[in-house]
Write a protein that holds these residues in place. Structure first.
Motif, PDB file in Angstrom:
ATOM      1  N   GLU A   1      -3.394  16.171  -1.382  1.00 39.50           N
ATOM      2  CA  GLU A   1      -3.687  15.404  -2.593  1.00 39.50           C
ATOM      3  C   GLU A   1      -2.502  14.538  -3.003  1.00 39.50           C
ATOM      4  OE1 GLU A   1      -5.525  16.125  -7.078  1.00 39.50           O
ATOM      5  OE2 GLU A   1      -5.054  17.832  -5.776  1.00 39.50           O
ATOM      6  N   ASP A   2      -1.286  15.025  -2.786  1.00 36.15           N
ATOM      7  CA  ASP A   2      -0.110  14.253  -3.174  1.00 36.15           C
ATOM      8  C   ASP A   2       0.068  13.008  -2.311  1.00 36.15           C
ATOM      9  OD1 ASP A   2       0.371  16.042  -1.021  1.00 36.15           O
ATOM     10  OD2 ASP A   2       2.535  15.747  -1.241  1.00 36.15           O
TER      11      ASP A   2
ATOM     12  N   ASN B   1      -2.694   9.157  -2.851  1.00 35.60           N
ATOM     13  CA  ASN B   1      -2.329   8.735  -4.202  1.00 35.60           C
ATOM     14  C   ASN B   1      -2.682   7.282  -4.512  1.00 35.60           C
ATOM     15  OD1 ASN B   1      -0.469   7.487  -2.568  1.00 35.60           O
ATOM     16  ND2 ASN B   1       1.303   8.574  -3.354  1.00 35.60           N
TER      17      ASN B   1
ATOM     18  N   ASN C   1       2.000   7.350   4.137  1.00 34.88           N
ATOM     19  CA  ASN C   1       2.811   8.386   3.487  1.00 34.88           C
ATOM     20  C   ASN C   1       3.232   9.490   4.451  1.00 34.88           C
ATOM     21  OD1 ASN C   1       2.710   7.122   0.985  1.00 34.88           O
ATOM     22  ND2 ASN C   1       0.910   8.263   0.304  1.00 34.88           N
TER      23      ASN C   1
END
Length: 272
Positions: free
Chosen positions: A131-132, A135, A186
């Motif tokens: 989830e991080d 984003n 990411n």
């Protein structure tokens, strides 16, 4: 005696050393050459659109295999799946009220499998969801697409709401993969099944774009008139081209990794 150098590796190194403008030019030339080849080997260009939807479905099947066999959703963007479900649902509604054909059935099957993927990520495999890393704010794409749809939409005889919905799903589809690209940027490392899925999307986007471009060429521009007047015909083509180029860079690194025998794709900074 010096060992023979791999010509694919030599070409890859040469391309990688070129400045961004040269790479972009080569990508455009390659795309145009591919369009020429497709125009002569595919007699019914509607088959390109069917093939694009089929490839999207294949990409979803790859995700299903990943979720059921590996029991993990690491590296997947829930937000991209949600955007995909939204534009498919809107397009399905438009298909039912405006036209009903094979594309309606394909969209229905793709929507059902996409909803299953969302369910697995949200509930069954939530512990592995990054989830991080996922984003990307959805309002960055949904709001602009909605505003653009209100301003630029088909000028056909259908109800105003249906025409706006039609434009909205076209615009949203073009950018629905952005959250998935953000996750990959990411993490910097893309595992095989996620890479296969995104590559399938890239090829599907290109075939869909090729379908529209070749249809316009075959009709000598009359197709644009059939779509309506104003900016809408041009926006359809621009949306197809945008979604193709969004994934073009990733597809390059995917092919490079596969030819190099790498199972995991490592992305340099700024690729997606």
């Amino acid at each position: 005696m010096r060992p023979a150098r791999n010509p694919i590796h030599i070409a890859s190194v040469w391309v990688r050393r070129q400045p961004p403008k040269v790479k972009a030019f080569m990508a455009v030339v390659l795309g145009m050459l591919t369009l020429v080849v497709l125009r002569f080997i595919v007699h019914d260009h509607d088959n390109l659109f069917v093939a694009a939807e089929a490839l999207h479905s294949i990409g979803i099947l790859v995700l299903i295999y990943k979720l059921t066999k590996e029991r993990t959703c690491a590296g997947l963007s829930l937000k991209s799946q949600e955007l995909t479900a939204i534009f498919l649902a809107v397009r399905l509604y438009c298909s039912f009220v405006m036209e009903f054909d094979i594309h309606t059935l394909l969209d229905l099957a793709t929507l059902a499998t996409t909803l299953w993927v969302i369910y697995m990520i949200r509930f069954k495999l939530k512990s592995s969801y990054m989830e991080d890393k996922d984003n990307f704010a959805l309002y960055y794409v949904i709001a602009p697409c909605a505003v653009l749809a209100l301003l630029i939409h088909p000028s056909t005889s259908h109800h105003f709401v249906n025409r706006v919905f039609w434009a909205f799903c076209v615009y949203l589809e073009a950018v629905s993969v952005l959250p998935q690209l953000r996750v990959m940027q990411n993490t910097k490392i893309v595992e095989p099944f996620t890479a296969h899925y995104v590559f399938a999307l890239g090829i599907a986007r290109f075939l869909s774009c090729a379908h529209w471009v070749l249809q316009v060429l075959d009709s000598r521009g009359h197709l644009l008139v059939a779509l309506g007047y104003g900016l809408w015909p041009s926006m359809v083509l621009i949306s197809e081209i945008v979604q193709t180029f969004i994934l073009a860079d990733f597809c390059y690194y995917y092919v490079k990794s596969v030819l190099g025998g790498q199972l995991v794709i490592r992305l340099p900074s700024g690729v997606v």
